[in-house]
Design an enzyme around this catalytic site. Structure first.
Site, PDB file in Angstrom:
ATOM      1  N   ASP A  66       3.084   9.293  -1.352  1.00 52.32           N
ATOM      2  CA  ASP A  66       3.603   8.136  -0.611  1.00 52.32           C
ATOM      3  C   ASP A  66       2.516   7.767   0.384  1.00 52.32           C
ATOM      4  O   ASP A  66       2.220   8.555   1.300  1.00 52.32           O
ATOM      5  CB  ASP A  66       4.917   8.511   0.099  1.00 52.32           C
ATOM      6  CG  ASP A  66       5.576   7.302   0.751  1.00 52.32           C
ATOM      7  OD1 ASP A  66       4.852   6.352   1.136  1.00 52.32           O
ATOM      8  OD2 ASP A  66       6.806   7.301   0.877  1.00 52.32           O
ATOM      9  N   TYR A 103       4.834  -9.893   5.111  1.00 54.87           N
ATOM     10  CA  TYR A 103       4.053  -9.633   3.890  1.00 54.87           C
ATOM     11  C   TYR A 103       2.713 -10.377   3.954  1.00 54.87           C
ATOM     12  O   TYR A 103       1.655  -9.800   3.675  1.00 54.87           O
ATOM     13  CB  TYR A 103       4.841 -10.051   2.637  1.00 54.87           C
ATOM     14  CG  TYR A 103       4.053  -9.813   1.363  1.00 54.87           C
ATOM     15  CD1 TYR A 103       3.755  -8.520   0.947  1.00 54.87           C
ATOM     16  CD2 TYR A 103       3.571 -10.884   0.600  1.00 54.87           C
ATOM     17  CE1 TYR A 103       2.999  -8.293  -0.205  1.00 54.87           C
ATOM     18  CE2 TYR A 103       2.821 -10.664  -0.546  1.00 54.87           C
ATOM     19  CZ  TYR A 103       2.539  -9.354  -0.944  1.00 54.87           C
ATOM     20  OH  TYR A 103       1.777  -9.135  -2.074  1.00 54.87           O
ATOM     21  N   LYS A 146      -1.235  -8.873   4.046  1.00 51.03           N
ATOM     22  CA  LYS A 146      -2.277  -9.190   3.065  1.00 51.03           C
ATOM     23  C   LYS A 146      -3.483  -9.854   3.739  1.00 51.03           C
ATOM     24  O   LYS A 146      -4.621  -9.690   3.280  1.00 51.03           O
ATOM     25  CB  LYS A 146      -1.697 -10.053   1.941  1.00 51.03           C
ATOM     26  CG  LYS A 146      -0.733  -9.276   1.057  1.00 51.03           C
ATOM     27  CD  LYS A 146      -1.427  -8.067   0.419  1.00 51.03           C
ATOM     28  CE  LYS A 146      -0.519  -7.174  -0.374  1.00 51.03           C
ATOM     29  NZ  LYS A 146      -1.216  -6.038  -1.004  1.00 51.03           N
ATOM     30  N   VAL A 159       1.924 -13.067 -10.071  1.00 53.27           N
ATOM     31  CA  VAL A 159       1.717 -12.200 -11.238  1.00 53.27           C
ATOM     32  C   VAL A 159       3.089 -11.655 -11.641  1.00 53.27           C
ATOM     33  O   VAL A 159       3.828 -11.145 -10.778  1.00 53.27           O
ATOM     34  CB  VAL A 159       0.790 -11.007 -10.901  1.00 53.27           C
ATOM     35  CG1 VAL A 159       0.418 -10.247 -12.166  1.00 53.27           C
ATOM     36  CG2 VAL A 159      -0.468 -11.459 -10.160  1.00 53.27           C
TER      37      VAL A 159
END
Ligand code: NDP
Ligand code: 8X3
Length: 258
Positions: free
Chosen positions: A60, A153, A157, A186
């Site tokens: 992890d 998020y 990134k 994707v």
């Protein structure tokens, strides 16, 4: 001796496709993820198909101590990897920030930023000592264009891109290369993870869009790795044809070419 690659999140989507492409090219692989059964299945498949040497590590990436132990074991098993693919990552939820679950915020930051930085921290000294290595970090178009419901998020990134730029500077006097891969949409289990297992909602994301395949990204990674020593590809943005920015995709039916 053949080249070696350590890939986080090698059991699904882009990581799995990358492991497959690299195994097909004779790379020795270190595959890391949390689910041991999936790791074992990928190992067996790649060994069977390509006669590959595959080491698996239950990891992890949010666990700093576990990263140190796994990296030490991986170096013992396969040497300092020639390639590190920091791919493990995820989005959780698509709510406005004020409604975003605290646990989701922490999971995204800890996986996508902290984990990626610490995995790199564990392998980079060995690469610097050898004066060679290639670090491939999975950013996203989300790091270039923020979109609704994805503030955290997108921020994680953006951090991947900036972190990559930073370590490229720090290793400028070495033959180490650093590449940020920034894919658009994707089709992988990514949305199912984002929507906490709601497959119907996840499927709707890809409905009516000819989304990228994970193999499209893996092929680009192979291309980046195949360049001669003098060539360092710093960033690549890959969108679906029906995509214009981070989360802006057209679902207008395609008109046949004349
Ligand atoms: P998937 O959900 O298909 O795969 C994610 C992989 O990461 C799995 O192998 C998962 O395995 C692993 N993983 C997740 N959390 C952890 C953790 N804490 N520690 C170790 N491994 C972990 O997603 P994708 O293949 O789509 O995404 C891969 C990367 O590409 C991510 O960084 C994502 O942000 C990025 N990306 C994806 C895009 C897309 O549209 N799909 C577009 C742009 C970027 P396990 O659960 O067993 O740990
Ligand atoms: C994942 C791509 O556009 O779904 O990083 O956020 S997107």
């Amino acid at each position: 001796m053949s080249q070696s690659a350590f890939i986080t999140g090698a059991t699904s989507g882009i990581g799995y496709a990358t492991a497959t492409v690299l195994a097909s090219r004779g790379y020795r692989l270190g595959s890391a993820a949390r689910n041991s059964e999936k790791l074992e299945a990928v190992k067996q498949e790649l060994e069977m198909k390509f006669n590959s040497e595959v080491y698996t590590y239950v990891l992890d990436v949010r666990d700093a101590e576990a990263i140190k132990q796994v990296a030490a074991q991986a170096v013992q098993d396969m040497g300092v990897p020639d390639v590190l693919v920091n791919n493990a990552g995820l989005a959780r939820g698509l709510e406005s920030y004020e409604e975003t679950d605290e646990a989701d915020i922490i999971q995204m930051v800890d996986t996508n930023i902290k984990g990626l930085c610490l995995v790199t921290h564990a392998f980079l000294p060995g690469m610097v000592k050898r004066n060679t290595g290639h670090i491939i970090n999975l950013g996203s178009t989300a790091g270039l264009y923020a979109y609704k419901g994805a503030a955290v998020y997108c921020a994680t990134k953006a951090a991947v891109k900036t972190f990559s730029d930073g370590i490229r500077i720090d290793t400028i006097d070495t033959d180490i290369k650093v590449t940020t891969i920034q894919p658009g949409i994707v089709h992988t289990p990514f949305s199912e993870v984002r929507f906490h297992g709601d497959k119907k909602r996840a499927d709707a994301v890809y409905e009516g869009v000819d989304a990228l395949h994970p193999e499209d990204i893996a092929d680009v990674i192979a291309f980046v790795l195949d360049r001669p020593l003098r060539v360092q590809i710093s960033d690549i943005v890959i969108m679906a044809d029906q995509q214009a920015t981070g989360f802006m995709v057209s679902k207008t039916p395609r008109v046949p070419h004349k």
